[in-house]
Design a protein around this motif. Structure first.
Motif, PDB file in Angstrom:
ATOM      1  N   SER A 560     -50.681 -12.749   0.958  1.00  0.00           N
ATOM      2  CA  SER A 560     -52.020 -12.815   0.644  1.00  0.00           C
ATOM      3  C   SER A 560     -52.283 -14.129  -0.257  1.00  0.00           C
ATOM      4  CB  SER A 560     -52.523 -11.765  -0.065  1.00  0.00           C
ATOM      5  OG  SER A 560     -51.997 -11.847  -1.673  1.00  0.00           O
ATOM      6  N   SER A 563     -52.912 -13.130  -4.071  1.00  0.00           N
ATOM      7  CA  SER A 563     -54.515 -12.938  -4.429  1.00  0.00           C
ATOM      8  C   SER A 563     -54.555 -11.896  -5.492  1.00  0.00           C
ATOM      9  CB  SER A 563     -55.087 -12.808  -3.171  1.00  0.00           C
ATOM     10  OG  SER A 563     -55.932 -11.873  -3.339  1.00  0.00           O
ATOM     11  N   SER A 564     -55.548 -12.066  -6.301  1.00  0.00           N
ATOM     12  CA  SER A 564     -55.483 -10.728  -7.240  1.00  0.00           C
ATOM     13  C   SER A 564     -56.571  -9.728  -6.334  1.00  0.00           C
ATOM     14  CB  SER A 564     -56.377 -11.290  -8.604  1.00  0.00           C
ATOM     15  OG  SER A 564     -57.641 -12.062  -8.020  1.00  0.00           O
ATOM     16  N   GLN A 565     -57.538 -10.222  -5.587  1.00  0.00           N
ATOM     17  CA  GLN A 565     -58.165  -9.486  -4.639  1.00  0.00           C
ATOM     18  C   GLN A 565     -57.213  -8.485  -4.169  1.00  0.00           C
ATOM     19  OE1 GLN A 565     -61.020  -9.635  -6.251  1.00  0.00           O
ATOM     20  NE2 GLN A 565     -61.894  -8.664  -4.237  1.00  0.00           N
ATOM     21  N   TRP A 566     -56.103  -9.130  -3.370  1.00  0.00           N
ATOM     22  CA  TRP A 566     -55.418  -8.392  -2.533  1.00  0.00           C
ATOM     23  C   TRP A 566     -54.709  -7.101  -3.326  1.00  0.00           C
ATOM     24  CZ3 TRP A 566     -50.127  -7.005  -2.958  1.00  0.00           C
ATOM     25  CH2 TRP A 566     -49.644  -6.822  -1.814  1.00  0.00           C
ATOM     26  N   CYS A 567     -54.327  -7.548  -4.716  1.00  0.00           N
ATOM     27  CA  CYS A 567     -53.674  -6.532  -5.642  1.00  0.00           C
ATOM     28  C   CYS A 567     -54.867  -5.336  -5.809  1.00  0.00           C
ATOM     29  CB  CYS A 567     -53.336  -7.367  -6.774  1.00  0.00           C
ATOM     30  SG  CYS A 567     -51.946  -8.262  -6.685  1.00  0.00           S
ATOM     31  N   TYR A 568     -55.906  -5.911  -6.318  1.00  0.00           N
ATOM     32  CA  TYR A 568     -57.033  -4.941  -6.466  1.00  0.00           C
ATOM     33  C   TYR A 568     -57.086  -3.657  -5.182  1.00  0.00           C
ATOM     34  CZ  TYR A 568     -61.109  -2.822  -8.705  1.00  0.00           C
ATOM     35  OH  TYR A 568     -61.974  -1.540  -8.837  1.00  0.00           O
ATOM     36  N   LYS A 569     -57.290  -4.337  -4.046  1.00  0.00           N
ATOM     37  CA  LYS A 569     -57.563  -3.561  -3.053  1.00  0.00           C
ATOM     38  C   LYS A 569     -56.263  -2.390  -2.969  1.00  0.00           C
ATOM     39  CE  LYS A 569     -58.045  -5.765   0.826  1.00  0.00           C
ATOM     40  NZ  LYS A 569     -58.694  -7.193   1.041  1.00  0.00           N
ATOM     41  N   ASN A 570     -55.172  -2.856  -3.097  1.00  0.00           N
ATOM     42  CA  ASN A 570     -54.020  -2.354  -2.962  1.00  0.00           C
ATOM     43  C   ASN A 570     -53.306  -1.538  -3.969  1.00  0.00           C
ATOM     44  OD1 ASN A 570     -53.301  -2.740   0.067  1.00  0.00           O
ATOM     45  ND2 ASN A 570     -53.555  -4.856  -0.628  1.00  0.00           N
ATOM     46  N   TYR A 571     -54.049  -1.310  -4.984  1.00  0.00           N
ATOM     47  CA  TYR A 571     -53.635  -0.678  -6.293  1.00  0.00           C
ATOM     48  C   TYR A 571     -52.260  -1.305  -6.895  1.00  0.00           C
ATOM     49  CZ  TYR A 571     -57.335   2.709  -5.443  1.00  0.00           C
ATOM     50  OH  TYR A 571     -58.526   3.152  -4.974  1.00  0.00           O
ATOM     51  N   TYR A 574     -51.493  -6.864 -10.804  1.00  0.00           N
ATOM     52  CA  TYR A 574     -51.561  -8.239 -10.210  1.00  0.00           C
ATOM     53  C   TYR A 574     -50.595  -9.240 -11.453  1.00  0.00           C
ATOM     54  CZ  TYR A 574     -53.091 -13.320 -10.312  1.00  0.00           C
ATOM     55  OH  TYR A 574     -53.497 -14.477 -10.185  1.00  0.00           O
TER      56      TYR A 574
END
Ligand code: ADP
Ligand code: MG
Length: 699
Positions: A560, A563-571, A574
């Motif tokens: 990703s 990406s912090s976004q990716w982390c947020y989406k996947n619980y 980050y």
């Protein structure tokens, strides 16, 4: 001979009682505070208002004249943040020397270092720096005051056995009696004999000063070729800093509480409803119950707006991100009431301004080790009276406060232990033994301990080290593996797993796994949506278990673009993932320094699991034949254990597993679990299993 600059010796104005017999100097009354503070910045004025300021000259005088100075003072009196600055102002950091201040906890190291940098108006990592495991924020040649964990200072001795760059070493929070603090005190006492010009300061909130003083009374003659005037008095001095804590009223529950989380929430709401303004500090045990309490309280703010109005709910535990740490220390906004829900890190290591109410659950998470079963686990256990008093004291910082204890007065008076047990006496000693061996201390039972570790625990540690091929038949470190493992700043079982992976050709993957095990959790918890997060987790879940799952998450994170976004989406957490990337890099660098190659096994999970077993064979368990509730037994000692709900193998229940660690509440729960084939155990550790496992013979 060591050249050493001597700071100017102004005699303090306070009267000193010289107790020649005990060799103790006791400061009876503080010197009047100098300077009106006129023309100083407000930070400077704040510094001068701290209780320790009145003792500034006395402390400097004693440190100059005594090899060891013991300083006892209430939490918040300014020991940690002020004394290193006084020493620097007096010249102890001149000529390239460094003033060290150790803490048992990493979060405390970071937090006090940034506070001191702020007070001195410098950037962290320059004049004021810190070092914790895997994070070095110092600039050699520039850094004058260095905060570090006691464990890191012990590791520094491997390169520099006499710690020559330090002029003064302050061992702070000594009352905590962490295993590293106890080791450090014994080691520093040895160093003092070789380096009489080194000054030690032992500071704490509650220490038994006299016994500490006896420990440091160096009766052995210091080396004779040192000129007499450069050798300080070997009798330790004691300073007792009188604080200005306000009275705290104590309230007990009338009946024992059954659910301390719910009672905590109710108590916080009650305080908010009935009591005058002032922040609330809640003591719970660990990240899991802190997250749960934050969630319960947050729900309450939606359900009952009246009782919860103005509440600002903040967690505090080690592993918290810097941003969240800063929120805890930021001044409370007008019209708000801060509720900080903390582990016992806020008991003495950190000071929170503005706390007027304390809610004390009466519990903390403590390490316990049973040498008979060889099980070490983190247990939620009752605190001691000494801890309870410290916790209550946090309410009296700014004005008279109140402490709400979630246990009965009868319990406090009749059942609570007076003091805690030093960690040394309730820990697995594997790491401790290997470090002392690496420092050339072979007779470990004969080491100068403040309190001796239990001999059975020592024998167990040697047995494990022997089975891991870290020590040989003569109980000496093996070369190269024993020495290499001592150098890896991780648990010896993890280090062994990584080094075995180098042999087996899966080090690329294993460094990721080891790095993931080094963070508290790679998952986000407490965001509410447990079900959604469990579903997302399934996408990464590997049938083999948590270790292989880490590899999938790591791959996703790297793909990703971190990406912090990716982390947020996947619980996924980050900050934890950034740390994993960083720790992995450092581990790889260390392996290259050992001349070991990094190789990938291309997802051959069998090889990976064999390498894990090479380190963790002692943590193997099997599920009983007719068990339907997931009951496992350890092979070593037939202890009953269960798979932790956070594991991807929870409810999957493979027949044979190896776990990374145990957490104990009502039961022993295995965290980070992997499925194995039992034949691999005998392959990895034949002696270990031949002698002690009739069960294995059945398979
Ligand atoms: P001690 O080590 O004796 O417990 P400290 O030196 O840690 O005391 O703290 C002294 C004072 O410095 C505290 O009472 C508080 O006023 C202030 N202080 C310390 N850390 C911080 C911080 N992170 N933010 C704001 N003030 C702080
Ligand atoms: Mg302190």
């Amino acid at each position: 001979m060591a050249q050493f600059w001597r700071p100017g010796s102004a005699r303090p104005r306070a009267s000193l009682i010289d107790d020649e017999e005990g060799g103790v100097l006791f400061l009876s009354s503080p010197a009047p505070s100098s300077s009106s503070g006129f023309g100083y910045s407000s930070l400077e004025r704040q510094r001068q208002r701290l209780p320790v300021f009145k003792y500034r000259d006395a402390i400097l005088y004693l440190v100059e004249n005594h090899a060891t100075t013991i300083i006892v003072g209430e939490t918040g009196s300014g020991k940690t943040t002020q004394i290193p600055q006084y020493l620097k102002e007096a010249g102890w950091a001149e000529g390239g020397r460094v003033i060290a201040c150790t803490q048992p906890r990493r979060l405390a190291v970071q937090s006090v270092a940034s506070r001191v940098a702020e007070e001195m108006g410098v950037k962290i990592g320059e004049e004021v720096g810190y070092t914790i495991r895997f994070e070095d924020q110092t600039n050699p040649g520039v850094t004058m005051i260095k905060f570090l964990t006691d464990g890191v200072l012990i590791r520094e001795m491997m390169d520099d056995p006499l710690l020559t760059k330090y002029s003064v070493i302050m061992v702070d929070e000594a009352h905590e009696r962490s295993i590293s603090t106890d080791m450090l005190l014994g080691l520093l006492k040895k160093i003092q004999r070789r380096r009489p010009e080194l000054r030690l300061i032992i500071s704490s909130a509650t220490i038994e000063a006299k016994s500490m003083s006896n420990f440091f009374q160096n009766r052995k003659k210091v080396l004779e070729h040192f000129a007499m005037d450069s050798v300080p008095n070997q009798l330790p001095a004691i300073v007792s800093v009188e604080g200005k804590g306000y009275t705290v009223d104590i309230y007990y529950v009338e009946e024992p509480v059954s659910d301390y989380l719910q009672t905590t929430v109710d108590t916080v709401l009650l305080i908010n409803e009935k009591e005058s303004p002032g922040d609330i500090l809640v003591f719970l045990t660990g990240q899991d119950d802190i997250d749960a309490a934050v969630k319960l309280l947050t729900d309450a703010t939606h359900d009952d707006k009246k009782r919860s109005s103005g509440l600002l709910i903040l967690p505090l535990f080690s592993g918290l991100s810097r941003v969240d740490q800063d929120l805890v220390f930021a001044p409370t906004p007008r019209g708000k009431r801060k509720v900080v829900i903390s582990t016992n890190i806020a008991e003495t290591s950190l000071t929170l301004e503005g706390v007027v109410y304390v809610v004390d659950s009466g519990f903390s998470k403590q390490r316990f080790y049973n040498p008979v079963s060889d099980i070490e686990s983190l247990v939620v256990a009752p605190i001691s009276k000494a801890s309870a008093r410290q916790r209550a004291g946090r309410a009296g910082r700014v004005r008279p406060g109140k402490c709400f204890r979630l246990y009965t007065e009868d319990y406090f008076l009749k059942e609570m232990a007076a003091d805690g047990i030093p960690e040394m006496q309730r820990s697995n000693l594997v790491s401790c033994v290997i470090q002392l061996k690496a420092l050339g201390i072979d007779n470990i039972l004969g080491f100068d301990w403040l309190a001796s570790p239990p001999p059975e625990a020592m024998v167990r540690a040697l047995e494990v080290l022997y089975s891991l091929s870290i020590v040989d038949d003569d109980v000496k470190l093996t070369s190269p593996i024993g020495y290499q493992i001592a150098e890896v700043p991780m648990d010896p079982m993890v280090s062994k797993m990584v080094l075995s992976a180098c042999d087996l050709g899966c080090s690329e993957e294993m460094t990721t796994i080891a790095a993931s095990l080094s963070v508290q959790s790679i998952w986000v918890s407490g965001r509410g949506a447990q079900k959604a997060s469990d579903e997302v987790k399934l996408r990464f879940a590997a049938a083999e278990g948590d270790h292989i799952t880490f590899l999938n998450v790591y791959k996703g994170f790297i793909n990703s673009g971190k990406s912090s976004q990716w982390c947020y989406k996947n619980y996924v957490n980050y900050h934890a993932m950034k740390k994993v990337v960083d720790v992995k890099e450092q581990l790889c660098r260390l392996l290259r320094r050992f001349g070991l190659a990094l190789k990938s096994c291309e997802q051959d999970t069998q090889i990976l699991r064999k390498a894990i077993i090479a380190g963790f064979f002692a943590n193997s368990c099997y599920m009983e034949e007719y068990s339907h509730n997931g009951l496992y037994k350890t092979i070593r000692s037939s202890q009953e254990v269960y798979i932790h709900p956070s594991s991807v193998l929870f409810r999957v229940n493979p027949k044979w597993v190896v776990y990374h660690s145990l957490v104990s509440t009502d039961k022993h729960y295995m965290r980070n679990v992997i499925a194995i084939d039992p034949s691999w155990l005998i392959e990895a550790a034949p002696h270990f299993y031949q002698t002690r496992s009739p069960n294995l013979a059945l398979y």
